[in-house]
Design a protein around this motif. Structure first.
Motif, PDB file in Angstrom:
ATOM      1  N   ASN A 155       4.050  -3.633  -5.257  1.00 62.06           N
ATOM      2  CA  ASN A 155       5.454  -4.012  -5.269  1.00 62.06           C
ATOM      3  C   ASN A 155       5.887  -4.386  -3.847  1.00 62.06           C
ATOM      4  OD1 ASN A 155       8.066  -4.487  -6.085  1.00 62.06           O
ATOM      5  ND2 ASN A 155       8.399  -2.474  -6.986  1.00 62.06           N
ATOM      6  N   ASN A 156       6.958  -3.786  -3.328  1.00 61.54           N
ATOM      7  CA  ASN A 156       7.402  -4.109  -1.974  1.00 61.54           C
ATOM      8  C   ASN A 156       7.261  -2.928  -1.029  1.00 61.54           C
ATOM      9  OD1 ASN A 156       9.570  -2.398  -2.537  1.00 61.54           O
ATOM     10  ND2 ASN A 156      11.014  -4.058  -2.923  1.00 61.54           N
ATOM     11  N   LEU A 157       6.248  -2.095  -1.302  1.00 64.40           N
ATOM     12  CA  LEU A 157       6.011  -0.918  -0.474  1.00 64.40           C
ATOM     13  C   LEU A 157       5.526  -1.303   0.919  1.00 64.40           C
ATOM     14  CD1 LEU A 157       4.121   1.384  -3.005  1.00 64.40           C
ATOM     15  CD2 LEU A 157       6.420   1.774  -2.065  1.00 64.40           C
ATOM     16  N   PRO A 158       5.803  -0.458   1.903  1.00 63.99           N
ATOM     17  CA  PRO A 158       5.181  -0.665   3.214  1.00 63.99           C
ATOM     18  C   PRO A 158       3.689  -0.377   3.128  1.00 63.99           C
ATOM     19  CG  PRO A 158       6.400   1.402   3.188  1.00 63.99           C
ATOM     20  CD  PRO A 158       6.690   0.720   1.878  1.00 63.99           C
ATOM     21  N   PHE A 159       2.927  -0.982   4.038  1.00 60.75           N
ATOM     22  CA  PHE A 159       1.520  -0.616   4.172  1.00 60.75           C
ATOM     23  C   PHE A 159       1.423   0.605   5.082  1.00 60.75           C
ATOM     24  CE2 PHE A 159       1.021  -5.093   2.974  1.00 60.75           C
ATOM     25  CZ  PHE A 159       0.008  -4.989   2.027  1.00 60.75           C
ATOM     26  N   GLY A 160       0.513   1.515   4.752  1.00 59.48           N
ATOM     27  CA  GLY A 160       0.344   2.704   5.570  1.00 59.48           C
ATOM     28  C   GLY A 160      -0.872   3.485   5.149  1.00 59.48           C
ATOM     29  N   LYS A 161      -1.020   4.671   5.707  1.00 59.11           N
ATOM     30  CA  LYS A 161      -2.148   5.549   5.416  1.00 59.11           C
ATOM     31  C   LYS A 161      -1.747   6.550   4.345  1.00 59.11           C
ATOM     32  CE  LYS A 161      -6.258   7.340   6.184  1.00 59.11           C
ATOM     33  NZ  LYS A 161      -7.483   6.607   5.790  1.00 59.11           N
ATOM     34  N   THR A 168      -5.023   4.256  -7.670  1.00 61.16           N
ATOM     35  CA  THR A 168      -6.138   3.638  -6.948  1.00 61.16           C
ATOM     36  C   THR A 168      -6.621   2.434  -7.745  1.00 61.16           C
ATOM     37  OG1 THR A 168      -6.833   5.782  -6.056  1.00 61.16           O
ATOM     38  CG2 THR A 168      -8.418   3.987  -5.938  1.00 61.16           C
ATOM     39  N   SER A 169      -6.705   1.280  -7.084  1.00 58.65           N
ATOM     40  CA  SER A 169      -7.197   0.078  -7.753  1.00 58.65           C
ATOM     41  C   SER A 169      -8.713   0.168  -7.913  1.00 58.65           C
ATOM     42  CB  SER A 169      -6.830  -1.171  -6.951  1.00 58.65           C
ATOM     43  OG  SER A 169      -7.680  -1.301  -5.817  1.00 58.65           O
ATOM     44  N   GLN A 170      -9.282  -0.781  -8.613  1.00 65.68           N
ATOM     45  CA  GLN A 170     -10.715  -0.737  -8.899  1.00 65.68           C
ATOM     46  C   GLN A 170     -11.579  -0.932  -7.655  1.00 65.68           C
ATOM     47  OE1 GLN A 170     -12.080  -2.873 -12.441  1.00 65.68           O
ATOM     48  NE2 GLN A 170     -10.012  -2.792 -13.299  1.00 65.68           N
ATOM     49  N   ASN A 171     -11.018  -1.490  -6.567  1.00 65.38           N
ATOM     50  CA  ASN A 171     -11.832  -1.596  -5.351  1.00 65.38           C
ATOM     51  C   ASN A 171     -11.461  -0.545  -4.317  1.00 65.38           C
ATOM     52  OD1 ASN A 171      -9.478  -2.583  -4.046  1.00 65.38           O
ATOM     53  ND2 ASN A 171     -10.670  -4.070  -2.860  1.00 65.38           N
ATOM     54  N   GLY A 172     -10.555   0.372  -4.656  1.00 63.14           N
ATOM     55  CA  GLY A 172     -10.246   1.483  -3.771  1.00 63.14           C
ATOM     56  C   GLY A 172      -8.949   1.374  -3.002  1.00 63.14           C
ATOM     57  N   SER A 173      -8.167   0.324  -3.209  1.00 60.18           N
ATOM     58  CA  SER A 173      -6.837   0.254  -2.596  1.00 60.18           C
ATOM     59  C   SER A 173      -5.967   1.339  -3.237  1.00 60.18           C
ATOM     60  CB  SER A 173      -6.219  -1.126  -2.813  1.00 60.18           C
ATOM     61  OG  SER A 173      -7.046  -2.132  -2.256  1.00 60.18           O
ATOM     62  N   LYS A 174      -5.059   1.935  -2.445  1.00 61.79           N
ATOM     63  CA  LYS A 174      -4.373   3.140  -2.901  1.00 61.79           C
ATOM     64  C   LYS A 174      -2.857   3.062  -2.696  1.00 61.79           C
ATOM     65  CE  LYS A 174      -6.938   5.597  -0.118  1.00 61.79           C
ATOM     66  NZ  LYS A 174      -7.567   6.731   0.615  1.00 61.79           N
ATOM     67  N   ARG A 175      -2.164   3.824  -3.534  1.00 59.15           N
ATOM     68  CA  ARG A 175      -0.731   4.046  -3.365  1.00 59.15           C
ATOM     69  C   ARG A 175      -0.478   5.542  -3.402  1.00 59.15           C
ATOM     70  NH1 ARG A 175       1.864   1.769  -8.161  1.00 59.15           N
ATOM     71  NH2 ARG A 175       1.501   3.824  -9.072  1.00 59.15           N
ATOM     72  N   GLY A 176       0.417   6.015  -2.534  1.00 57.77           N
ATOM     73  CA  GLY A 176       0.756   7.432  -2.501  1.00 57.77           C
ATOM     74  C   GLY A 176       1.630   7.731  -1.310  1.00 57.77           C
ATOM     75  N   ASN A 177       2.011   8.973  -1.154  1.00 58.38           N
ATOM     76  CA  ASN A 177       2.839   9.345  -0.017  1.00 58.38           C
ATOM     77  C   ASN A 177       2.079   9.168   1.288  1.00 58.38           C
ATOM     78  OD1 ASN A 177       5.108  10.008  -1.491  1.00 58.38           O
ATOM     79  ND2 ASN A 177       4.565  12.173  -1.674  1.00 58.38           N
ATOM     80  N   GLY A 178       2.793   8.754   2.336  1.00 62.05           N
ATOM     81  CA  GLY A 178       2.173   8.573   3.637  1.00 62.05           C
ATOM     82  C   GLY A 178       1.562   9.855   4.164  1.00 62.05           C
ATOM     83  N   LEU A 179       0.438   9.736   4.848  1.00 61.90           N
ATOM     84  CA  LEU A 179      -0.304  10.899   5.343  1.00 61.90           C
ATOM     85  C   LEU A 179       0.539  11.730   6.298  1.00 61.90           C
ATOM     86  CD1 LEU A 179      -3.066  12.345   5.415  1.00 61.90           C
ATOM     87  CD2 LEU A 179      -3.691  10.862   7.330  1.00 61.90           C
ATOM     88  N   VAL A 190       6.428   6.756   0.264  1.00 62.42           N
ATOM     89  CA  VAL A 190       5.323   6.119  -0.461  1.00 62.42           C
ATOM     90  C   VAL A 190       4.879   4.861   0.277  1.00 62.42           C
ATOM     91  CG1 VAL A 190       4.584   5.118  -2.654  1.00 62.42           C
ATOM     92  CG2 VAL A 190       6.186   7.038  -2.641  1.00 62.42           C
ATOM     93  N   VAL A 191       3.568   4.704   0.420  1.00 67.32           N
ATOM     94  CA  VAL A 191       2.986   3.551   1.103  1.00 67.32           C
ATOM     95  C   VAL A 191       1.822   3.014   0.271  1.00 67.32           C
ATOM     96  CG1 VAL A 191       3.629   4.341   3.411  1.00 67.32           C
ATOM     97  CG2 VAL A 191       1.395   4.987   2.466  1.00 67.32           C
ATOM     98  N   PHE A 192       1.353   1.847   0.648  1.00 66.01           N
ATOM     99  CA  PHE A 192       0.186   1.238   0.003  1.00 66.01           C
ATOM    100  C   PHE A 192      -0.877   1.014   1.063  1.00 66.01           C
ATOM    101  CE2 PHE A 192      -2.477  -1.884  -2.073  1.00 66.01           C
ATOM    102  CZ  PHE A 192      -2.443  -1.489  -3.400  1.00 66.01           C
ATOM    103  N   GLU A 193      -2.129   1.365   0.741  1.00 66.39           N
ATOM    104  CA  GLU A 193      -3.224   1.281   1.707  1.00 66.39           C
ATOM    105  C   GLU A 193      -4.361   0.414   1.164  1.00 66.39           C
ATOM    106  OE1 GLU A 193      -6.474   4.168   4.027  1.00 66.39           O
ATOM    107  OE2 GLU A 193      -4.874   5.058   2.805  1.00 66.39           O
ATOM    108  N   PRO A 194      -4.654  -0.738   1.791  1.00 58.79           N
ATOM    109  CA  PRO A 194      -5.811  -1.537   1.385  1.00 58.79           C
ATOM    110  C   PRO A 194      -7.096  -0.855   1.844  1.00 58.79           C
ATOM    111  CG  PRO A 194      -4.830  -2.465   3.350  1.00 58.79           C
ATOM    112  CD  PRO A 194      -3.948  -1.311   2.952  1.00 58.79           C
ATOM    113  N   ILE A 195      -8.235  -1.350   1.378  1.00 57.04           N
ATOM    114  CA  ILE A 195      -9.503  -0.773   1.825  1.00 57.04           C
ATOM    115  C   ILE A 195      -9.741  -1.134   3.293  1.00 57.04           C
ATOM    116  CG2 ILE A 195     -10.487  -0.787  -0.492  1.00 57.04           C
ATOM    117  CD1 ILE A 195     -12.130  -3.257   0.298  1.00 57.04           C
TER     118      ILE A 195
END
Length: 382
Positions: A155-161, A168-179, A190-195
């Motif tokens: 969606n329009n989430l920030p990228f983060g850790k 978790t997407s099929q290649n390992g990209s993730k959504r969840g609360n920031g570390l 909540v942030v989104f983290e690519p591989i």
């Protein structure tokens, strides 16, 4: 699957850098925000009266579909099968969960991963479309092909850790609360983290956006729709620094840990020569990230690592130059087995540079230490 990718990446980088037009960065002078503004004048769509500017020519939103069919946006690096190189479906260490091979797979509607690909705004369109649409909506330096379902889940989430993933997407990209610890300290929303493979790509897209659209950043921040865009948390509303902490630290960390790839170089050249006539300076010159943003970092170790560059890489005539704004106390060269090949204590510094000579052929890690920090970078000697 990634095979001999690092060697290919660095060799292609040397070739790709040679394709920067002569004189393109002649007016990229100064450091900090002065450098950022000088870079903006080169790549924007305004006639600034400088000899090196290359005006951004907007091609429109529909042209992105055609651009994505070009070789630069295809998998010539992993499976090497010519499928669309999608940051949410590519698996660098194994078989991809799905592939996009034809334009008939453009979105459209979707209900699951692998149904269709679309045009993802890494900086969400909702962040700026209350102010204006073009040319931001159409800029392929941050509008990239991606799986429609995963893009929707981001969606329009920030990228983060991400700390603990809720998706978790099929290649390992993730959504969840920031570390909210380490280099990501300071944000628990909540942030989104690519591989890892694509974190540097995402970071350099954000640095491009903050530079290309520098004079509009304050307007974007206060635009009608920006308040509903969660990625707004990544920005501070200024036209200079542009990013808040910890997101600046996160982006710099990702930029440092995931160096420029052959894919990015190919896309940078293709966009310049065949699409909109400007370039991403942070792909051509990764050291510009440190020169612009180091003084704003909250973590001093990032500033040290980002202030160092090693060139040429691969080495020429068995020697490299290490450029560092901070004085080095030691330089240690390790082979891939962790053995010390060369160690230089209190190296000689000339104009913020150090020469390392008589390097044997191979792939190495170079560890450089200052009084208070340590940085490690990769180098190839042919």
């Amino acid at each position: 699957m990634k095979k001999h990718y690092l060697l290919t990446l660095l060799l292609c980088s040397a070739v790709g850098l040679a394709q920067i037009p002569a004189g393109y960065y002649n007016t990229a002078t100064g450091t900090g925000l002065t450098l950022k503004t000088n870079l903006r004048k080169i790549i924007d769509n305004v006639t600034d009266g400088i000899p090196s500017e290359h005006l951004h020519v907007d091609q429109g939103y529909g042209a992105l579909w055609t651009l994505y069919t070009r070789s630069a946006f295809r998998d010539n690096y992993y499976e090497n099968d010519g499928s669309l190189l999608d940051l949410y479906s590519e698996n660098p260490s194994g078989a991809d969960p799905y592939n996009y091979t034809t334009t008939s797979q453009q979105c459209g509607s979707y209900s699951g991963e692998g149904d269709c690909y679309n045009r993802e705004h890494l900086i969400p369109q909702s962040y700026f479309d209350g102010f204006a649409i073009d040319p931001m909506k159409n800029d392929p330096f941050f509008v990239v092909p991606s799986d429609g379902k995963v893009n929707g889940d981001r969606n329009n989430l920030p990228f983060g850790k991400v700390g603990t993933a809720t998706y978790t997407s099929q290649n390992g990209s993730k959504r969840g609360n920031g570390l909210n610890s380490g280099y990501a300290l300071g944000y628990s929303g909540v942030v989104f983290e690519p591989i890892d493979e694509f974190k540097g790509d995402v970071a350099r897209a954000f640095f491009y956006f903050a530079t290309r659209y520098e004079i509009n950043l304050a307007n974007f921040y206060t635009s009608a729709n920006a308040s509903t865009c969660q990625a707004k948390n990544m920005f501070d509303g200024s036209t200079g620094r542009a990013f808040t902490n910890p997101f600046l630290d996160i982006l710099v960390k990702w930029h440092t840990d995931d160096p420029v790839s052959a894919k990015e170089i190919a896309i940078n050249n293709d966009i310049y020569y065949n699409h909109q006539s400007n370039r991403n300076p942070y792909i051509d010159h990764p050291e510009y990230v440190g020169l612009v943003w180091n003084s704003f970092l909250s973590n001093p170790s990032f500033a040290f690592e980002n202030s160092i560059s090693i060139y040429p890489n691969p080495a020429v005539n068995n020697e490299v130059t290490i450029s560092s704004e901070i004085e080095l106390k030691s330089i240690v060269l390790y082979n891939i087995n962790g053995q010390i090949i060369q160690e230089i204590k209190n190296p000689t510094r000339v104009d913020n540079s150090y020469k390392v000579i008589n390097l044997p052929s191979g792939f190495y890690l170079v560890q450089m230490a200052s009084e208070n920090a340590v940085a490690t970078k990769k180098v190839i000697v042919n």
